[in-house]
Motif scaffolding. Sequence first.
Motif, short mmCIF file in Angstrom:
data_model
loop_
_atom_site.label_atom_id
_atom_site.label_comp_id
_atom_site.label_asym_id
_atom_site.label_seq_id
_atom_site.Cartn_x
_atom_site.Cartn_y
_atom_site.Cartn_z
N ASP A 204 0.83 -1.15 0.04
CA ASP A 204 0.15 0.03 0.09
C ASP A 204 0.84 1.26 -0.01
OD1 ASP A 204 1.11 -0.25 2.52
OD2 ASP A 204 -1.10 -0.26 3.42
N GLU A 205 2.17 1.32 -0.45
CA GLU A 205 2.88 2.23 -0.27
C GLU A 205 2.72 3.36 -1.32
OE1 GLU A 205 7.23 2.17 -0.92
OE2 GLU A 205 6.93 0.35 -1.76
N GLN A 206 2.17 2.86 -2.50
CA GLN A 206 2.11 3.85 -3.58
C GLN A 206 1.21 5.07 -3.59
OE1 GLN A 206 1.50 2.06 -7.50
NE2 GLN A 206 1.30 3.60 -8.56
N LEU A 207 0.13 4.64 -2.68
CA LEU A 207 -0.87 5.75 -2.50
C LEU A 207 -0.44 6.82 -1.60
CD1 LEU A 207 -3.89 6.71 -3.15
CD2 LEU A 207 -4.42 5.34 -1.16
N GLU A 210 2.37 8.96 -3.37
CA GLU A 210 1.79 9.85 -4.19
C GLU A 210 0.95 11.08 -3.65
OE1 GLU A 210 1.13 6.90 -8.08
OE2 GLU A 210 -0.36 7.28 -6.45
N GLU A 211 0.62 10.86 -2.34
CA GLU A 211 -0.16 11.72 -1.38
C GLU A 211 0.85 12.74 -0.97
OE1 GLU A 211 -2.46 11.92 2.75
OE2 GLU A 211 -3.18 10.35 1.15
N LYS A 212 2.10 12.09 -0.47
CA LYS A 212 3.19 12.95 -0.06
C LYS A 212 3.86 13.73 -1.21
CE LYS A 212 4.79 10.35 3.85
NZ LYS A 212 5.80 9.46 4.34
N LEU A 213 3.96 13.37 -2.22
CA LEU A 213 4.39 14.11 -3.45
C LEU A 213 3.36 15.28 -3.88
CD1 LEU A 213 6.70 14.21 -5.22
CD2 LEU A 213 5.26 12.90 -6.83
N LEU A 303 9.03 6.77 -6.39
CA LEU A 303 7.88 6.57 -7.35
C LEU A 303 8.35 6.38 -8.68
CD1 LEU A 303 5.28 9.39 -6.10
CD2 LEU A 303 4.85 7.01 -6.11
N GLN A 304 9.45 6.84 -9.13
CA GLN A 304 9.87 6.65 -10.53
C GLN A 304 10.30 4.91 -10.79
OE1 GLN A 304 9.51 9.03 -13.01
NE2 GLN A 304 9.96 7.00 -14.11
N ILE A 305 10.82 4.47 -9.50
CA ILE A 305 11.26 3.03 -9.72
C ILE A 305 9.91 2.13 -9.75
CG2 ILE A 305 12.06 1.11 -7.96
CD1 ILE A 305 14.15 3.25 -7.13
N ILE A 306 9.02 2.33 -9.01
CA ILE A 306 7.65 1.86 -9.09
C ILE A 306 7.05 2.07 -10.38
CG2 ILE A 306 5.33 1.72 -8.11
CD1 ILE A 306 6.59 2.47 -5.37
N TYR A 307 6.95 3.14 -11.07
CA TYR A 307 6.23 3.43 -12.22
C TYR A 307 6.99 2.43 -13.30
CZ TYR A 307 3.86 7.44 -10.22
OH TYR A 307 3.03 7.69 -9.23
N SER A 316 -0.45 -2.26 -12.99
CA SER A 316 -0.70 -0.53 -12.72
C SER A 316 -0.76 -0.72 -11.21
CB SER A 316 -1.95 -0.12 -13.37
OG SER A 316 -2.92 -0.99 -12.92
N SER A 317 -0.50 -1.40 -10.61
CA SER A 317 -0.43 -1.66 -9.03
C SER A 317 0.81 -2.38 -8.39
CB SER A 317 -1.66 -1.91 -8.56
OG SER A 317 -1.95 -3.49 -8.78
N ILE A 318 1.20 -2.00 -7.23
CA ILE A 318 2.26 -2.93 -6.39
C ILE A 318 1.73 -4.04 -6.17
CG2 ILE A 318 3.49 -2.89 -4.26
CD1 ILE A 318 3.85 -0.19 -4.49
N PRO A 319 0.46 -4.33 -5.62
CA PRO A 319 0.02 -5.84 -5.35
C PRO A 319 0.17 -6.63 -6.58
CG PRO A 319 -1.68 -4.57 -4.54
CD PRO A 319 -0.65 -3.58 -5.32
N GLU A 320 0.09 -6.19 -7.88
CA GLU A 320 0.31 -7.08 -9.10
C GLU A 320 1.78 -7.29 -9.30
OE1 GLU A 320 -3.14 -5.74 -12.46
OE2 GLU A 320 -2.02 -3.92 -11.53
N LEU A 321 2.69 -6.27 -8.84
CA LEU A 321 4.04 -6.55 -8.96
C LEU A 321 4.44 -7.71 -8.08
CD1 LEU A 321 5.65 -3.02 -9.25
CD2 LEU A 321 5.38 -4.74 -11.28
N LEU A 322 3.92 -7.72 -6.93
CA LEU A 322 4.30 -8.71 -5.98
C LEU A 322 3.77 -10.00 -6.20
CD1 LEU A 322 3.32 -6.57 -2.50
CD2 LEU A 322 5.43 -7.20 -3.53
#
Length: 550
Positions: A204-207, A210-213, A303-307, A316-322
């Motif tokens: 759940d870190e992406q959300l 993105e909010e902090k950014l 975030l660039q690493i994640i994207y 399009s999501s971290i759970p899918e990457l996991l």
Amino acid sequence: MLTSLSIQNYALINQLSIDFNNGLSIITGETGAGKSILLGALGLVLGNRADTSTLKDTSKKCVVEAHLAISNYNLEDFFTSVDLDYEAQTIIRREILPSGKSRAFVNDTPVKLSVLNELKSKLIDVHSQHQTLELSDAGFQFHILDALAKNGQKLASYQRGLKQLNFYQKELQELEEQQREANQQYDYNLHLFNELTEANLIADEQLELEEKLEKLNNVEEIELNLSEAVHIASADEIGIQTLLNTLENRLQKIAPFSKEYEEVSNRITSVKIELDDIISELEDATESIDSNPNELEKLNDRLQIIYNLQKKHYVSSIPELLEIQEALSIKVDQVENAEGIINQKQKQIKEVATKLDEVATLISSARKKIIPNLKKELEYLLSELGMPEARFSIELSTSDSFLSNGKDNLSFLFSANKGGSFGELKKVASGGELSRIMLAIKKILSDNTQLPTIIFDEIDTGVSGEISNKIAKIMQQMSTQMQVITITHLPQIAAKGNQHYKVYKEDVAGVTTTNLKQLSEDERIVEIAEMLSGKEISDSAITHAKELLN
């Protein structure tokens, strides 16, 4: 055993019903009278295919029904396996409709033809000259050996083990194929897996990032609006907080005069408390605002690493990457641990093969043990049947492979003449010789196993005189162990039966029909006399017929 057979509207038969008994039953009749029709109807009720050409009257259905006493055949488990009610007196019925549709029933339960064919092999053995060709079939030859060696349970155990072995070998083949494919992709999969692992992704870190950014990118606007909001709320003269204080004072003065005013005053007090909390939070938020360019850079980099990973893996999501990371982990482990898995499967195969080899050895030993007696009995019986020089060569050799019925290769060879070389039965034995060999084998099997009813269709073709008496004697001996029905053209054999049936044709209103009847003693004398001398029956033929019957 077959206790009765009824036939309606089949070939040249309008309707007939006949009862059969224990012992040796004889069926005779002129050539073309319809003996083959009788066997055809019996084959129909036992599962042979048919069409509307078998209907005598194409506007009516054909019905063939057989009643069988089966208590001696140990068929309870078979009936259970095919979901049929077991009855000691079982009724099999076959119907061919004018439309061509076929129906079959066992004890009034509809069944498929495949079930009838399975049941047929356990109930009735119809032996014709054509079926002597089975003698050259290795499967039939093994059947003879295994029946005499009582290998039934050992063969069942062997075949269960062989099925297990084949299953394990197929699994190993699939594992090795998967291993080859996995090896080809291993380096790439390992790179992808390490890349995802090093990213140390949290579901759940992406959300949150993105909010902090978003906050850091808009820090000036946030600070400006927060400051103005605080000013609007708490300015000394016209702020909302000041106005609420004035409003609260006014209402508190009139609250004692009415419960209604008191409630409104309390509500204003609650609003004032809530507003004080909001102002306090806005002041804290204003003080905590920090443009912090270093934090902004870190957030952008993370975030660039994640994207980049999401783009690379088309998600399009971290759970899918996991999930992809887990799948890659399995593929990498499959290669790194495959040797152990394959070794374990090979060990299972070796264990099953060892046990299978032990059972195959027991099967082979039992076969080898009975071969000398089988040869001796066959050669003795064939000598009695007019083949005094008949010799068999029956040998087993061990195969390197597991075969469907053990590890034996079988050589079953025959020589009919003194000094003659051994050869395959179908190449060196005549039709008459094959018939006598089959009869001898059936006799030996009947002495050692529980055979079903057997029907011989002119197995005596090509023999006469004393040999026919020997054939009749063997059939009589067999009939003490089982029901034997024989279709014959020889009076010597016909005279040996416990009961005698005649197939005959008759013309009724210009239509030819086939019938079957059981002969009385007097009718039997006439029938055998006719077989001896033809239609013109002589007194000597009658006398001879009586002698044969006596």
